[in-house]
Write a protein that holds these residues in place. Structure first.
Motif: not given
Length: 516
Positions: A304-307, A357-362, A365-368, A474-477
């Motif tokens: 997801l591109g986070y440092t 379990a309801g998170l999406t690829a997009d 930060f607040l969603d996490f 990425g979708q698979a992970y």
């Protein structure tokens, strides 16, 4: 024996109690912090030392294995040398080993010093737990456990934050060197404040055979779990041999320990129903928690591109919530049956996992962060409740033994979980990627539209296909991560039922119904 039995020293009060509690908490914090601080730094360490990232993971495993093996020695060390001497010596040796880790010149030296660091820190967690309980009045045991649990659960979250920040901005050696001033301060304060409260000592033989068997089966099992994924598991002769050694060694160890007069691990503690249920529930819940601590930063950084720093910061609010609510947990535990607070903690953990379990690829930060805020609520009650259940009914003289055994099983469960979780995650990713590949085709209109869009941007065919393949991975992970979150939620919900098989437990030390 060092002398005739004496009355236990009176509990500490006021500023002395606050200062010693803080020092003991710092000792626990340092040790637990080092179980996770290197996680996000492995790519940096491996690159600097000229080894692969897979080889770099031994920096984590070597510490976990040696620490898990050393924890059961706590009971014998405290009876032989005294609780205060054992804890202070452990902190000083851990501090020295931390300094050596920071000075390591290659991977082999770093792994060797990490083994020393893990072994030296074995008595730190159970030692700090036993000493905290000893300096608080019995009616305020919940407060002591709240202080201990707060540091034990916040430290794994602070580890990735500190490790990521140091790796991104300084030399990786500082993830170990920061322990040096803290360790010296902790040892000095604890020795000055507790040396007059040293526990009685007893010259008892060490169970060398039991210790050797423990080293063999735990070490073999951890090596099997760490190398199994790369070796294709039981298709490898080496993995089969390690599994057999671990299984036979464990059986032999159990038989030896139950028949030995002075066992390294007192398995008779499991005749206490509350202890058995408390250890089982806390270890499994901690294994699930630790697996999520490992998976989330990996997912954020690799896909997801986070440092490293931002991946660590995702979990920071969770630690803040736990710190704020821990005093409330202590007050509640003094009045409420621990089975209720344990159930509440498990329910909050489950809600947190189901939210993830309801998170999406997009996801933002607040969603996490939001699910981890709920996890912070669960963390503030978790250890207080489960330790109250496990230690109620245990004789005060056996609390160091019970604490050591409880922490040995919990730490080992967390270590095994880290290995199993990454394997499960990769297996689910491979399954989802194969299904996504089967559902897509070069002739599929969606695929053709995606290729056309990339071609319009001047991307050649080979590069466009590679970009789409990375997107599919990425979708698979993403799907693999959601699978793990769902599994975590349901497993934690099932644990609610287990704690109600325990007797009613209050933090003052009473177990309704007896201690069988």
């Amino acid at each position: 024996m060092s002398g005739a039995p004496e009355r236990a020293p009176a509990p500490l009060e006021g500023g002395a109690l606050a200062l010693i509690s803080l020092a003991l908490a710092l000792g626990t914090f340092m040790q637990v912090l080092d179980t996770t601080i290197a996680n996000v730094s492995i790519p940096t360490i491996a690159g600097d030392l000229g080894v692969s990232a897979n080889q770099g993971t031994w920096v984590i495993t070597s510490f976990a294995v040696s620490n898990g093996i050393a924890v059961p020695l706590t009971g014998w060390l405290m009876r032989r040398y005294g609780a205060v001497r054992t804890f202070v010596a452990s902190v000083l040796l851990f501090t020295l080993a931390s300094f050596l880790c920071g000075m390591a010149w290659n991977l082999s030296s770093l792994i060797f010093f990490r083994i020393l660091q893990g072994a030296a820190s074995g008595p730190m967690i159970p030692g700090s737990q036993a000493l905290l309980i000893a300096i608080f009045p019995p009616a305020k045991r919940g407060t002591a456990l709240a202080i201990w649990s707060m540091t034990t659960l916040v430290a794994p979250i602070c580890g990735p934050i500190l490790g990521g920040y140091i790796s991104d901005n300084f030399h990786w050696a500082w993830i170990f060197l920061i322990n040096v001033p803290v360790g010296l301060l902790c040892a000095a304060v604890c020795w000055r404040g507790l040396k007059s409260r040293e526990t009685q000592t007893q010259k008892i033989p060490i169970d060398s055979i039991g210790l050797a068997l423990l080293v063999v089966w735990v070490g073999a099992l951890q090596i099997m779990l760490d190398t199994g994924k790369d070796a294709d598991w039981f298709a490898s002769t080496e993995i089969v041999v390690l599994a057999l050694v671990s299984a036979i060694g464990c059986i032999a160890w159990v038989i030896w320990e139950v028949t030995e007069k002075h066992p390294i691990v007192d398995l008779s503690l499991f005749t206490n129903r509350n202890f058995t249920i408390g250890v089982f529930a806390s270890s499994l819940a901690y294994a699930i928690f630790f697996g999520n601590v490992v998976i989330l930063p990996l997912w954020l950084q690799q896909h997801l591109g986070y440092t490293a720093t931002w991946a660590g910061l995702v979990a920071a609010p969770s630690g803040v919530v736990a710190v704020v609510l821990s005093p409330l947990a202590a007050r509640v535990m003094s009045r409420l049956d621990a089975r209720w607070t344990a159930s509440f903690s498990f329910l909050a953990f489950a809600v947190s996992y189901f939210m993830r379990a309801g998170l999406t690829a997009d996801a933002t930060f607040l969603d996490f962060v939001m699910p981890l805020l709920v996890q912070g609520v669960a963390m503030s009650f978790f250890f207080v409740a489960l330790l109250t259940i496990a230690l109620n009914g245990v004789d005060p003289q056996r609390i160091p033994l019970a604490s050591g055994l409880n922490n040995f099983i919990r730490i080992t469960a967390g270590s095994f979980s880290a290995s199993l979780t990454t394997t499960l995650w990769d297996r689910r990713e491979a399954l989802h990627q194969s299904r996504l590949a089967e559902a897509s085709s070069i002739y599929d209109p969606t695929m053709q539209n995606a290729l056309a869009s990339l071609h319009a941007l001047g991307v050649p065919d080979a590069q466009a296909l590679a970009m789409l393949a990375r997107n599919m991975q990425g979708q698979a992970y993403l799907l693999a991560s959601l699978d793990y979150f769902w599994l975590s939620g349901w497993l934690v919900l099932l644990l609610i039922g287990t704690v109600w098989f325990a007797h009613r437990s209050l933090s003052g030390g009473h177990v309704a119904g007896g201690g069988d």
